[in-house]
Design a protein around this motif. Structure first.
Motif, PDB file in Angstrom:
ATOM      1  N   MET A   1       2.134  -6.491  -3.304  1.00  0.00           N
ATOM      2  CA  MET A   1       0.745  -6.117  -3.141  1.00  0.00           C
ATOM      3  C   MET A   1       0.516  -5.562  -1.725  1.00  0.00           C
ATOM      4  N   PHE A   2      -0.401  -4.615  -1.615  1.00  0.00           N
ATOM      5  CA  PHE A   2      -0.750  -4.031  -0.332  1.00  0.00           C
ATOM      6  C   PHE A   2      -2.047  -4.672   0.164  1.00  0.00           C
ATOM      7  N   VAL A   3      -2.097  -4.925   1.459  1.00  0.00           N
ATOM      8  CA  VAL A   3      -3.241  -5.582   2.078  1.00  0.00           C
ATOM      9  C   VAL A   3      -3.761  -4.690   3.198  1.00  0.00           C
ATOM     10  N   VAL A   4      -5.031  -4.316   3.115  1.00  0.00           N
ATOM     11  CA  VAL A   4      -5.679  -3.515   4.153  1.00  0.00           C
ATOM     12  C   VAL A   4      -6.519  -4.444   5.011  1.00  0.00           C
ATOM     13  N   THR A   5      -6.351  -4.358   6.331  1.00  0.00           N
ATOM     14  CA  THR A   5      -7.088  -5.227   7.231  1.00  0.00           C
ATOM     15  C   THR A   5      -8.399  -4.578   7.660  1.00  0.00           C
ATOM     16  N   ASN A   6      -9.164  -5.308   8.450  1.00  0.00           N
ATOM     17  CA  ASN A   6     -10.455  -4.801   8.922  1.00  0.00           C
ATOM     18  C   ASN A   6     -10.321  -3.895  10.140  1.00  0.00           C
ATOM     19  N   GLN A   7      -9.100  -3.617  10.574  1.00  0.00           N
ATOM     20  CA  GLN A   7      -8.872  -2.735  11.709  1.00  0.00           C
ATOM     21  C   GLN A   7      -8.391  -1.374  11.222  1.00  0.00           C
ATOM     22  N   PRO A   8      -9.182  -0.323  11.354  1.00  0.00           N
ATOM     23  CA  PRO A   8      -8.814   0.975  10.781  1.00  0.00           C
ATOM     24  C   PRO A   8      -7.541   1.568  11.369  1.00  0.00           C
ATOM     25  N   GLU A   9      -7.178   1.181  12.588  1.00  0.00           N
ATOM     26  CA  GLU A   9      -5.981   1.754  13.200  1.00  0.00           C
ATOM     27  C   GLU A   9      -4.708   1.035  12.784  1.00  0.00           C
ATOM     28  N   ALA A  10      -4.834  -0.080  12.063  1.00  0.00           N
ATOM     29  CA  ALA A  10      -3.675  -0.876  11.678  1.00  0.00           C
ATOM     30  C   ALA A  10      -3.145  -0.417  10.322  1.00  0.00           C
ATOM     31  N   ALA A  11      -1.816  -0.311  10.211  1.00  0.00           N
ATOM     32  CA  ALA A  11      -1.195   0.064   8.947  1.00  0.00           C
ATOM     33  C   ALA A  11      -1.344  -1.067   7.934  1.00  0.00           C
ATOM     34  N   PRO A  12      -1.366  -0.752   6.639  1.00  0.00           N
ATOM     35  CA  PRO A  12      -1.483  -1.797   5.620  1.00  0.00           C
ATOM     36  C   PRO A  12      -0.299  -2.757   5.647  1.00  0.00           C
ATOM     37  N   GLU A  13      -0.552  -4.006   5.307  1.00  0.00           N
ATOM     38  CA  GLU A  13       0.509  -4.997   5.145  1.00  0.00           C
ATOM     39  C   GLU A  13       1.066  -4.863   3.728  1.00  0.00           C
ATOM     40  N   PHE A  14       2.365  -5.181   3.573  1.00  0.00           N
ATOM     41  CA  PHE A  14       2.993  -5.148   2.255  1.00  0.00           C
ATOM     42  C   PHE A  14       3.589  -6.514   1.967  1.00  0.00           C
ATOM     43  N   PHE A  15       3.033  -7.190   0.960  1.00  0.00           N
ATOM     44  CA  PHE A  15       3.480  -8.541   0.625  1.00  0.00           C
ATOM     45  C   PHE A  15       4.210  -8.505  -0.712  1.00  0.00           C
ATOM     46  N   ALA A  16       5.491  -8.879  -0.702  1.00  0.00           N
ATOM     47  CA  ALA A  16       6.296  -8.890  -1.918  1.00  0.00           C
ATOM     48  C   ALA A  16       7.454  -9.851  -1.719  1.00  0.00           C
ATOM     49  N   ARG A  17       8.104 -10.226  -2.804  1.00  0.00           N
ATOM     50  CA  ARG A  17       9.266 -11.099  -2.662  1.00  0.00           C
ATOM     51  C   ARG A  17      10.362 -10.344  -1.913  1.00  0.00           C
ATOM     52  N   PRO A  18      11.226 -11.041  -1.158  1.00  0.00           N
ATOM     53  CA  PRO A  18      12.217 -10.378  -0.304  1.00  0.00           C
ATOM     54  C   PRO A  18      13.101  -9.373  -1.027  1.00  0.00           C
ATOM     55  N   SER A  19      13.500  -9.676  -2.253  1.00  0.00           N
ATOM     56  CA  SER A  19      14.371  -8.756  -2.977  1.00  0.00           C
ATOM     57  C   SER A  19      13.681  -7.437  -3.278  1.00  0.00           C
ATOM     58  N   MET A  20      12.344  -7.460  -3.421  1.00  0.00           N
ATOM     59  CA  MET A  20      11.613  -6.240  -3.742  1.00  0.00           C
ATOM     60  C   MET A  20      11.350  -5.405  -2.501  1.00  0.00           C
ATOM     61  N   THR A  21      11.171  -6.039  -1.359  1.00  0.00           N
ATOM     62  CA  THR A  21      10.889  -5.275  -0.137  1.00  0.00           C
ATOM     63  C   THR A  21      12.081  -4.416   0.276  1.00  0.00           C
ATOM     64  N   ARG A  22      13.271  -4.740  -0.220  1.00  0.00           N
ATOM     65  CA  ARG A  22      14.442  -3.912   0.077  1.00  0.00           C
ATOM     66  C   ARG A  22      14.495  -2.666  -0.797  1.00  0.00           C
ATOM     67  N   LYS A  23      13.617  -2.619  -1.826  1.00  0.00           N
ATOM     68  CA  LYS A  23      13.615  -1.481  -2.748  1.00  0.00           C
ATOM     69  C   LYS A  23      12.380  -0.604  -2.584  1.00  0.00           C
ATOM     70  N   ILE A  24      11.267  -1.224  -2.184  1.00  0.00           N
ATOM     71  CA  ILE A  24      10.010  -0.503  -2.073  1.00  0.00           C
ATOM     72  C   ILE A  24       9.727  -0.182  -0.602  1.00  0.00           C
ATOM     73  N   ALA A  25       9.379   1.054  -0.329  1.00  0.00           N
ATOM     74  CA  ALA A  25       9.055   1.459   1.036  1.00  0.00           C
ATOM     75  C   ALA A  25       7.581   1.160   1.297  1.00  0.00           C
ATOM     76  N   GLY A  26       7.322  -0.056   1.749  1.00  0.00           N
ATOM     77  CA  GLY A  26       5.947  -0.436   2.018  1.00  0.00           C
ATOM     78  C   GLY A  26       5.367   0.227   3.246  1.00  0.00           C
ATOM     79  N   LYS A  27       6.225   0.682   4.157  1.00  0.00           N
ATOM     80  CA  LYS A  27       5.777   1.353   5.369  1.00  0.00           C
ATOM     81  C   LYS A  27       5.541   2.827   5.046  1.00  0.00           C
ATOM     82  N   LEU A  28       4.347   3.131   4.593  1.00  0.00           N
ATOM     83  CA  LEU A  28       4.045   4.462   4.059  1.00  0.00           C
ATOM     84  C   LEU A  28       4.199   5.561   5.099  1.00  0.00           C
ATOM     85  N   GLU A  29       3.838   5.254   6.342  1.00  0.00           N
ATOM     86  CA  GLU A  29       3.868   6.301   7.370  1.00  0.00           C
ATOM     87  C   GLU A  29       5.279   6.760   7.698  1.00  0.00           C
ATOM     88  N   SER A  30       6.300   6.037   7.184  1.00  0.00           N
ATOM     89  CA  SER A  30       7.685   6.427   7.469  1.00  0.00           C
ATOM     90  C   SER A  30       8.114   7.649   6.663  1.00  0.00           C
TER      91      SER A  30
END
Length: 353
Positions: A1-30
């Motif tokens: 799941m993606f989490v947007v904070t109350n700070q507009p300059e902050a990138a979204p957080e990406f919360f997922a199980r460890p095995s999935m974070t190695r497959k999904i590029a949660g860091k969109l700006e990359s």
């Protein structure tokens, strides 16, 4: 799941199980090219594996790392026929159903508070004709379309108080949490919409922590809130047989036994063979204050507790599975909006030209 904070300059957080974070590029700006080098992705909506970054006019698939830029949204026309230009505030929503079409739509709606001055004083709200702008990836262009209200209004323009909230797409209809009292059911296939009142006794000015979502388990739309007694309430929108009625699904009150807690940091919702662990501090569950959303295939609601613990709460068994912690990177940041994300590994997005 993606989490947007109350700070507009902050990138979204990406919360997922460890095995999935190695497959999904949660860091969109990359991999998504921002229009300006200092911009950070601002997620506006999520639908069936695609994200909408509207300030950048981009639709992105994090699983395949593909993205497409939309053309600028043109001006619109007020109900009286006057050109409003591109100013004002708009709420945008992504509509994508890969089971029916490889194409997606983006719906741009005039914010209620901004729309308020464009209709006759004292007239019913929402208006009988709601002008919206719709982008189609098939035609690659925006068009202005009048959506006609089915049924009567719920209130007058004088009572319009708040902007749009969560939205969910289900069975060719977009359900939008609109203002503080109702949701809008928008059907793009016939350019019509309906207004659906919240369950009795639920007022968005009192219960601001409302979440609108869907679950294929019960085949429909859910509404959830945490009340001022830290109790979870969930309603299912029953639309079978031509009726529209909210049915209470959960009214969770604390009992003497407390919930069952399972600690599974690499959680797989398809694996129900977890070892049950009685947590001596289980009653801290009743201190949660934020709703992440609903599981798409099971009767599960995701919650973030005040201790930053993220849990999956099963409706029927009152079983809680602890998924880990989601502390904000900066202690000044707070969770603003969450998007339940399901990876989609197929399909193709191409750069707009």
């Amino acid at each position: 799941m993606f989490v947007v904070t109350n700070q507009p300059e902050a990138a979204p957080e990406f919360f997922a199980r460890p095995s999935m974070t190695r497959k999904i590029a949660g860091k969109l700006e990359s991999y998504v090219r921002m229009e300006k080098h200092y911009n950070t992705p601002d997620i506006e909506d999520c639908c069936n594996g695609h994200l909408l970054l509207f300030e950048e006019h981009v639709v992105v698939n994090p699983a395949t790392r593909q993205w497409a830029r939309l053309p600028p949204c043109p001006s619109t026309t007020s109900p009286e026929g006057a050109d409003e230009g591109s100013g004002g505030f708009y709420d945008v929503y992504l509509v994508f159903d890969p089971t029916s079409s490889p194409h997606y739509n983006v719906l741009s709606m005039k914010n209620p508070l901004d729309y308020k001055g464009k209709v006759s004083k004292g007239s019913g709200w929402p208006p009988s004709v709601y002008m919206m702008r719709v982008y189609s990836s098939e035609t690659r262009r925006w068009e202005e379309r009048p959506f006609v209200r089915e049924g009567g209004p719920l209130e007058t323009t004088a009572n319009v108080r708040a902007s749009m909230g969560h939205a969910t797409y289900w069975h060719e209809a977009l359900y939008v949490h609109c203002t503080t009292d109702f949701i809008m059911r928008i059907t793009l296939s016939n350019d019509k919409y309906q207004v659906i009142k919240f369950p009795a006794g639920i007022n968005g000015t009192v219960y601001y922590e409302l979440y609108l979502g869907k679950s294929k388990r019960q085949s429909g739309v859910y509404l959830a809130l945490v009340d001022d007694q830290h109790q979870l309430q969930v309603w299912f929108l029953d639309e079978f047989g031509g009726k529209i009625e909210w049915m209470i699904t959960i009214y969770d009150q604390e009992d003497n036994e407390g919930p069952i807690v399972e600690k599974i940091l690499d959680w797989d919702s398809d694996d129900d063979n977890a070892v049950e662990i009685q947590d001596p501090d289980a009653n801290c569950f009743y201190g949660y204050n934020q709703i992440f959303g609903f599981h798409l295939y099971k009767e599960i609601v995701f919650l973030r507790l005040s201790s930053s613990r993220v849990v999956a709460y099963h409706f029927n068994s009152k079983k809680i599975q602890e998924l880990g912690k989601l502390p904000m990177k900066n202690h000044h940041h707070e969770m603003n909006t969450t998007f339940i994300y399901t990876p989609r590994w197929t399909g193709e997005l191409s750069e707009y030209c």
